[in-house]
Design an enzyme around this catalytic site. Sequence first.
Site, PDB file in Angstrom:
ATOM      1  N   GLU A  23      41.486   4.898  67.165  1.00 37.63           N
ATOM      2  CA  GLU A  23      42.362   4.044  66.385  1.00 37.63           C
ATOM      3  C   GLU A  23      42.411   3.824  64.887  1.00 37.63           C
ATOM      4  O   GLU A  23      41.450   4.270  64.431  1.00 37.63           O
ATOM      5  CB  GLU A  23      42.083   2.613  67.227  1.00 37.63           C
ATOM      6  CG  GLU A  23      42.206   2.446  68.581  1.00 37.63           C
ATOM      7  CD  GLU A  23      43.475   2.256  69.144  1.00 37.63           C
ATOM      8  OE1 GLU A  23      44.459   2.989  68.651  1.00 37.63           O
ATOM      9  OE2 GLU A  23      43.608   1.766  70.201  1.00 37.63           O
TER      10      GLU A  23
ATOM     11  N   HIS B  89      47.059   6.726  66.489  1.00 33.04           N
ATOM     12  CA  HIS B  89      45.729   7.055  67.009  1.00 33.04           C
ATOM     13  C   HIS B  89      46.034   8.544  67.759  1.00 33.04           C
ATOM     14  O   HIS B  89      47.093   8.908  68.391  1.00 33.04           O
ATOM     15  CB  HIS B  89      45.239   6.428  68.247  1.00 33.04           C
ATOM     16  CG  HIS B  89      46.056   6.066  69.462  1.00 33.04           C
ATOM     17  ND1 HIS B  89      46.085   4.943  70.118  1.00 33.04           N
ATOM     18  CD2 HIS B  89      46.600   6.840  70.134  1.00 33.04           C
ATOM     19  CE1 HIS B  89      46.765   5.004  71.133  1.00 33.04           C
ATOM     20  NE2 HIS B  89      46.875   6.114  71.230  1.00 33.04           N
TER      21      HIS B  89
ATOM     22  N   ASP C  43      50.517   3.738  66.723  1.00 34.18           N
ATOM     23  CA  ASP C  43      49.637   3.395  65.490  1.00 34.18           C
ATOM     24  C   ASP C  43      48.968   4.474  65.172  1.00 34.18           C
ATOM     25  O   ASP C  43      48.307   4.391  64.090  1.00 34.18           O
ATOM     26  CB  ASP C  43      48.717   2.228  66.106  1.00 34.18           C
ATOM     27  CG  ASP C  43      47.707   2.908  67.046  1.00 34.18           C
ATOM     28  OD1 ASP C  43      47.705   3.891  67.252  1.00 34.18           O
ATOM     29  OD2 ASP C  43      46.813   2.203  67.416  1.00 34.18           O
TER      30      ASP C  43
ATOM     31  N   ASP D  61      39.677  11.396  76.739  1.00 37.11           N
ATOM     32  CA  ASP D  61      39.318  10.074  76.801  1.00 37.11           C
ATOM     33  C   ASP D  61      39.474   9.566  78.345  1.00 37.11           C
ATOM     34  O   ASP D  61      39.842   9.994  79.304  1.00 37.11           O
ATOM     35  CB  ASP D  61      40.165   9.121  76.015  1.00 37.11           C
ATOM     36  CG  ASP D  61      41.469   9.291  76.102  1.00 37.11           C
ATOM     37  OD1 ASP D  61      42.217  10.048  76.875  1.00 37.11           O
ATOM     38  OD2 ASP D  61      42.259   9.010  74.788  1.00 37.11           O
TER      39      ASP D  61
HETATM   40  P1  PGA Z   1      52.033   7.997  75.567  1.00 34.38           P
HETATM   41  O1  PGA Z   1      50.789   7.932  74.946  1.00 34.38           O
HETATM   42  O2  PGA Z   1      52.074   9.535  75.678  1.00 34.38           O
HETATM   43  O3  PGA Z   1      51.811   7.436  76.843  1.00 34.38           O
HETATM   44  O4  PGA Z   1      53.077   7.548  74.701  1.00 34.38           O
HETATM   45  C1  PGA Z   1      50.232   8.645  73.688  1.00 34.38           C
HETATM   46  C2  PGA Z   1      48.856   8.216  73.220  1.00 34.38           C
HETATM   47  O5  PGA Z   1      48.804   6.810  73.314  1.00 34.38           O
HETATM   48  O6  PGA Z   1      48.129   8.995  72.746  1.00 34.38           O
END
Ligand code: PGA
Length: 253
Positions: free
Chosen positions: A142, A137, A135, A66
Amino acid sequence: MQITIAKTEQAASALAGKVVNEAVRKNPFIVLGLATGSTPLGLYAEMIKAHQKGLDFSHVRSFNLDEYYGITGTHPQSYRKFMNDNLFKHINIDLKNTRVPDGMAKDVDAFCRQYEADMKAVGGVDIQVLGIGSDGHIGFNEPGSSLVSRTRKVTLAPSTIKDNTRFFKKESDVPRFAISMGIGTVMEAKQCILLAFGVNKAKAVKGMIEGGISQFCPASALQMHPNTLVFLDEAAASELELKDYYKWCQKAK
Ligand code: PGA
């Protein structure tokens, strides 16, 4: 899903790194799906270490999950810059073989179609590296994302904006949109390696592994993936009901 619970983030990252480095050694032309965020940094450090000991990445191709929409690849918080700074610069991968969605794409739909086509043209992703949001995702899919979604423009959830504010000066600076591979796209990777660390991820990890398969926890789709390895530290595994069983299986192997 094969679940590995390590004592620490470093230990879990080392185990995941072994899998990725071994795969690169076996197939120098491997196609990697890569992720950003704090989570994969330990894994990338393992890849860099392996390169310093001679592992060749010159034929490896990569596609990132992404990118924020509306920022250029040179923006300090762009995922292109993140990848260059945290991995690509430190290994001998050819930058031409690394793809990150274009956050400035004018015709977003056409861009997303082409991104998918380009992945297909090289035979699809062999190993997809994933983190998980608090959450649930994966990528920027999301809760509420279709489990068969493809690469597309998405809207960040308020909880993700809050989680990611730490990388920006203030919450209002966090982009509201992104281009993300879909869950259907991720599910086509031959192998997924998902890492999760810290107690902040424990609830999402429980939903992913032990909850019902639902768009409410996008990562739960991985229960249907035929070859997913999950690497956790103790804190991220703390809410798992069958934690002792997963450890038992781990020992048995
Ligand atoms: P993070 O994010 O590695 O910074 O915790 C993970 C994500 O949002 O997929």
